[in-house]
Design a protein around this motif. Structure first.
Motif, PDB file in Angstrom:
ATOM      1  N   ASP A  26      47.201  63.588  53.908  1.00 34.12           N
ATOM      2  CA  ASP A  26      45.520  64.008  53.013  1.00 34.12           C
ATOM      3  C   ASP A  26      45.858  65.359  52.301  1.00 34.12           C
ATOM      4  OD1 ASP A  26      44.981  65.549  55.220  1.00 34.12           O
ATOM      5  OD2 ASP A  26      43.162  64.866  54.526  1.00 34.12           O
ATOM      6  N   GLN A  27      46.930  66.764  52.680  1.00 30.60           N
ATOM      7  CA  GLN A  27      47.513  67.920  52.326  1.00 30.60           C
ATOM      8  C   GLN A  27      48.832  67.956  51.557  1.00 30.60           C
ATOM      9  OE1 GLN A  27      48.172  69.310  56.119  1.00 30.60           O
ATOM     10  NE2 GLN A  27      46.228  69.852  56.333  1.00 30.60           N
ATOM     11  N   VAL A  28      48.651  69.416  50.545  1.00 30.90           N
ATOM     12  CA  VAL A  28      49.853  69.375  50.079  1.00 30.90           C
ATOM     13  C   VAL A  28      50.097  70.928  49.708  1.00 30.90           C
ATOM     14  CG1 VAL A  28      50.484  69.636  47.587  1.00 30.90           C
ATOM     15  CG2 VAL A  28      49.163  67.795  48.348  1.00 30.90           C
ATOM     16  N   VAL A  29      51.087  71.672  50.108  1.00 34.33           N
ATOM     17  CA  VAL A  29      51.587  73.164  50.706  1.00 34.33           C
ATOM     18  C   VAL A  29      52.491  73.100  48.994  1.00 34.33           C
ATOM     19  CG1 VAL A  29      52.890  73.975  51.243  1.00 34.33           C
ATOM     20  CG2 VAL A  29      51.566  72.312  52.772  1.00 34.33           C
ATOM     21  N   GLU A  30      52.209  74.567  48.925  1.00 35.49           N
ATOM     22  CA  GLU A  30      52.986  75.026  48.036  1.00 35.49           C
ATOM     23  C   GLU A  30      54.245  76.360  48.542  1.00 35.49           C
ATOM     24  OE1 GLU A  30      52.036  76.974  43.447  1.00 35.49           O
ATOM     25  OE2 GLU A  30      51.083  78.169  45.300  1.00 35.49           O
ATOM     26  N   VAL A  31      55.059  75.101  48.047  1.00 38.25           N
ATOM     27  CA  VAL A  31      56.381  76.002  48.967  1.00 38.25           C
ATOM     28  C   VAL A  31      56.670  77.472  48.011  1.00 38.25           C
ATOM     29  CG1 VAL A  31      56.704  73.811  50.073  1.00 38.25           C
ATOM     30  CG2 VAL A  31      58.268  74.312  47.417  1.00 38.25           C
ATOM     31  N   MET A  32      56.577  77.323  46.703  1.00 40.15           N
ATOM     32  CA  MET A  32      56.800  78.148  46.185  1.00 40.15           C
ATOM     33  C   MET A  32      55.969  78.060  44.872  1.00 40.15           C
ATOM     34  SD  MET A  32      60.852  78.522  44.636  1.00 40.15           S
ATOM     35  CE  MET A  32      61.953  79.032  46.055  1.00 40.15           C
ATOM     36  N   PRO A  33      55.570  79.618  43.924  1.00 37.88           N
ATOM     37  CA  PRO A  33      54.732  78.985  42.382  1.00 37.88           C
ATOM     38  C   PRO A  33      55.909  77.950  42.085  1.00 37.88           C
ATOM     39  CG  PRO A  33      54.854  81.082  42.940  1.00 37.88           C
ATOM     40  CD  PRO A  33      55.862  80.692  43.509  1.00 37.88           C
ATOM     41  N   GLY A  34      54.369  76.553  41.656  1.00 35.47           N
ATOM     42  CA  GLY A  34      55.085  75.381  40.786  1.00 35.47           C
ATOM     43  C   GLY A  34      55.543  74.942  41.391  1.00 35.47           C
ATOM     44  N   VAL A  35      55.952  74.421  43.243  1.00 27.78           N
ATOM     45  CA  VAL A  35      56.906  73.627  43.541  1.00 27.78           C
ATOM     46  C   VAL A  35      55.860  73.553  45.028  1.00 27.78           C
ATOM     47  CG1 VAL A  35      58.577  73.238  44.796  1.00 27.78           C
ATOM     48  CG2 VAL A  35      58.561  74.992  43.180  1.00 27.78           C
ATOM     49  N   LEU A  36      55.216  71.427  44.506  1.00 25.49           N
ATOM     50  CA  LEU A  36      54.559  71.309  45.562  1.00 25.49           C
ATOM     51  C   LEU A  36      55.703  70.517  46.915  1.00 25.49           C
ATOM     52  CD1 LEU A  36      51.177  70.438  43.389  1.00 25.49           C
ATOM     53  CD2 LEU A  36      52.121  72.673  44.551  1.00 25.49           C
ATOM     54  N   TRP A  37      54.947  70.571  47.877  1.00 34.05           N
ATOM     55  CA  TRP A  37      55.671  69.758  49.045  1.00 34.05           C
ATOM     56  C   TRP A  37      54.256  68.563  49.122  1.00 34.05           C
ATOM     57  CZ3 TRP A  37      56.994  71.687  54.180  1.00 34.05           C
ATOM     58  CH2 TRP A  37      57.111  70.923  55.071  1.00 34.05           C
ATOM     59  N   VAL A  38      54.645  67.162  49.122  1.00 37.63           N
ATOM     60  CA  VAL A  38      53.726  66.242  50.089  1.00 37.63           C
ATOM     61  C   VAL A  38      54.868  64.827  50.967  1.00 37.63           C
ATOM     62  CG1 VAL A  38      53.186  64.075  49.735  1.00 37.63           C
ATOM     63  CG2 VAL A  38      52.595  65.832  47.899  1.00 37.63           C
ATOM     64  N   ARG A  39      54.441  64.753  51.873  1.00 36.89           N
ATOM     65  CA  ARG A  39      54.893  64.110  52.767  1.00 36.89           C
ATOM     66  C   ARG A  39      54.570  62.831  53.046  1.00 36.89           C
ATOM     67  NH1 ARG A  39      57.886  65.766  58.415  1.00 36.89           N
ATOM     68  NH2 ARG A  39      57.945  64.725  59.939  1.00 36.89           N
ATOM     69  N   LEU A  40      55.251  61.661  53.144  1.00 40.21           N
ATOM     70  CA  LEU A  40      54.318  60.081  53.130  1.00 40.21           C
ATOM     71  C   LEU A  40      55.370  59.877  54.225  1.00 40.21           C
ATOM     72  CD1 LEU A  40      54.932  59.051  49.687  1.00 40.21           C
ATOM     73  CD2 LEU A  40      52.826  60.345  50.423  1.00 40.21           C
ATOM     74  N   LYS A  41      54.455  59.430  54.902  1.00 38.71           N
ATOM     75  CA  LYS A  41      54.620  57.680  56.365  1.00 38.71           C
ATOM     76  C   LYS A  41      55.372  56.515  55.779  1.00 38.71           C
ATOM     77  CE  LYS A  41      50.555  58.509  58.889  1.00 38.71           C
ATOM     78  NZ  LYS A  41      49.628  58.287  59.799  1.00 38.71           N
ATOM     79  N   LEU A  42      56.361  56.967  56.731  1.00 38.14           N
ATOM     80  CA  LEU A  42      57.432  55.712  56.771  1.00 38.14           C
ATOM     81  C   LEU A  42      56.815  54.257  57.585  1.00 38.14           C
ATOM     82  CD1 LEU A  42      61.122  57.196  54.831  1.00 38.14           C
ATOM     83  CD2 LEU A  42      59.687  55.951  53.986  1.00 38.14           C
ATOM     84  N   PRO A  43      56.983  53.506  57.683  1.00 33.92           N
ATOM     85  CA  PRO A  43      57.189  52.328  58.140  1.00 33.92           C
ATOM     86  C   PRO A  43      57.954  52.262  59.720  1.00 33.92           C
ATOM     87  CG  PRO A  43      57.758  51.052  56.404  1.00 33.92           C
ATOM     88  CD  PRO A  43      57.921  52.716  56.156  1.00 33.92           C
ATOM     89  N   PHE A  44      59.427  52.950  59.839  1.00 35.08           N
ATOM     90  CA  PHE A  44      61.069  53.244  60.313  1.00 35.08           C
ATOM     91  C   PHE A  44      60.369  53.852  61.462  1.00 35.08           C
ATOM     92  CE2 PHE A  44      61.451  52.088  56.646  1.00 35.08           C
ATOM     93  CZ  PHE A  44      62.145  53.180  56.176  1.00 35.08           C
ATOM     94  N   ARG A  45      61.582  54.295  62.077  1.00 35.06           N
ATOM     95  CA  ARG A  45      62.384  55.350  63.170  1.00 35.06           C
ATOM     96  C   ARG A  45      62.471  56.631  62.651  1.00 35.06           C
ATOM     97  NH1 ARG A  45      66.548  56.054  67.928  1.00 35.06           N
ATOM     98  NH2 ARG A  45      66.125  57.618  68.553  1.00 35.06           N
ATOM     99  N   LEU A  46      62.660  56.395  61.082  1.00 33.27           N
ATOM    100  CA  LEU A  46      62.930  57.523  60.655  1.00 33.27           C
ATOM    101  C   LEU A  46      61.387  57.990  59.640  1.00 33.27           C
ATOM    102  CD1 LEU A  46      64.131  60.606  59.692  1.00 33.27           C
ATOM    103  CD2 LEU A  46      64.781  58.954  57.734  1.00 33.27           C
ATOM    104  N   ASN A  47      60.338  57.842  60.264  1.00 29.16           N
ATOM    105  CA  ASN A  47      58.933  57.982  59.692  1.00 29.16           C
ATOM    106  C   ASN A  47      58.452  59.085  58.831  1.00 29.16           C
ATOM    107  OD1 ASN A  47      58.922  60.953  61.048  1.00 29.16           O
ATOM    108  ND2 ASN A  47      57.577  59.753  62.406  1.00 29.16           N
ATOM    109  N   HIS A  48      59.228  59.650  57.963  1.00 25.60           N
ATOM    110  CA  HIS A  48      58.034  60.368  56.856  1.00 25.60           C
ATOM    111  C   HIS A  48      60.000  60.226  56.024  1.00 25.60           C
ATOM    112  CE1 HIS A  48      60.761  63.666  58.733  1.00 25.60           C
ATOM    113  NE2 HIS A  48      60.748  64.320  57.661  1.00 25.60           N
ATOM    114  N   VAL A  49      58.963  61.386  54.505  1.00 29.57           N
ATOM    115  CA  VAL A  49      59.992  61.123  53.238  1.00 29.57           C
ATOM    116  C   VAL A  49      58.761  62.319  52.294  1.00 29.57           C
ATOM    117  CG1 VAL A  49      59.198  59.259  52.087  1.00 29.57           C
ATOM    118  CG2 VAL A  49      61.319  60.981  51.334  1.00 29.57           C
ATOM    119  N   ASN A  50      59.554  63.305  52.206  1.00 30.42           N
ATOM    120  CA  ASN A  50      59.122  64.216  51.826  1.00 30.42           C
ATOM    121  C   ASN A  50      59.061  64.188  49.909  1.00 30.42           C
ATOM    122  OD1 ASN A  50      58.874  66.008  53.535  1.00 30.42           O
ATOM    123  ND2 ASN A  50      61.229  66.755  53.821  1.00 30.42           N
TER     124      ASN A  50
END
Length: 271
Positions: A26-50
């Motif tokens: 439920d979070q969003v990170v600003e990695v630099m001005p005007g660039v937001l990073w979201v991380r979603l779960k995946l239902p297998f061993r590699l368990n996320h995508v950015n």
């Protein structure tokens, strides 16, 4: 004198990770001005995508959409009603045809009435996977498995799993805007060069802003793990040795050597 192994270790150790922890669901990170990073779960061993959002004038450009399931839709809905309530997606760029990247492309395009941008090969590959359930194609897949040493029993099991790809993607928009290697794209105040590469996917899209040394590398350049590369009937090799690694290595020569790298897996890193 340094050995090759010493060089590899020293290169890996030279990487720096600006964030020790990744964004929560439920979070969003600003990695630099005007660039937001979201991380979603995946239902297998590699368990996320950015997923990355780039400020683009009065709206935002989204790079990749996430996996096509109800859990990802619920996660996006919560974000768009919460920390991303101010965000309107005005353009979607999908890096490649794998379900964790293109899976919700149709849903995002419909929700925001925005255009889809992909390389031609990756869009057509996505369309192919959504329409591959014919008997003719199943027979071709059977011949491919048998030619590479699978016995009949394992071949039947693989072909009997059904069209899992179709369960992981929303219906693609009927049209898209083509992006190609060497193109330059303006996103807000930034100018990105399009870099494409094979190996992990047929023609995966990466974006590089030289002014900010900002590199969105998708699954082509990762840290801590190697990109998955595999051959298949629809992803054939082109080398006599039967390897697709030369395509991946060739793509690395196109990539920037110094950058702030935003990959599709693990955390953002710098060198």
């Amino acid at each position: 004198m340094h050995s090759r192994t010493d060089t590899v270790h020293s290169s890996a150790e030279a990487l720096r990770y600006p964030w020790e922890n990744h964004p929560g669901p439920d979070q969003v990170v600003e990695v630099m001005p005007g660039v937001l990073w979201v991380r979603l779960k995946l239902p297998f061993r590699l368990n996320h995508v950015n997923i990355y959002l780039l400020a683009d004038g009065e709206g935002w450009t989204m790079v990749d959409s996430g996996f096509g399931n109800e859990e990802s839709i619920a996660a996006w809905t919560a974000l768009f009603e919460g920390p991303l309530a101010h965000v309107k997606i005005t353009r979607l760029i999908v890096t490649h045809s794998h379900p964790d990247h293109v899976g919700l492309a149709g849903w995002i395009v419909e929700r925001f009435n925005c255009p889809l941008h992909m390389s031609q090969v990756e869009y057509l590959q996505s369309v192919y996977h959504q329409n591959r359930g014919t008997e003719e194609r199943r027979n071709a897949q059977r011949l491919f498995f048998r030619r590479h040493g699978m016995d009949e029993n394992l071949t039947d099991k693989l072909l009997g799993r059904g069209q899992d790809y179709l369960k992981r993607v929303s219906i693609l928009p009927p049209s898209y805007r083509r992006i190609s290697h060497g193109d330059e794209i303006s996103i807000g105040t930034r100018r990105f060069k399009v870099i494409t590469g094979g190996g992990h996917a047929l023609d995966q899209v990466m974006l590089y802003c030289a002014a900010d040394k900002l590199f969105l590398s998708a699954d082509q350049v990762l840290s801590k793990i190697s990109p998955m590369s595999a051959s298949g009937r629809s992803n054939p090799t082109r080398t006599r040795s039967g390897s697709i690694w030369p395509h991946w290595r060739a793509s690395l020569r196109r990539c920037p050597t110094t950058s702030s790298c935003c990959p599709a897996t693990a955390c953002r890193f710098t060198d």
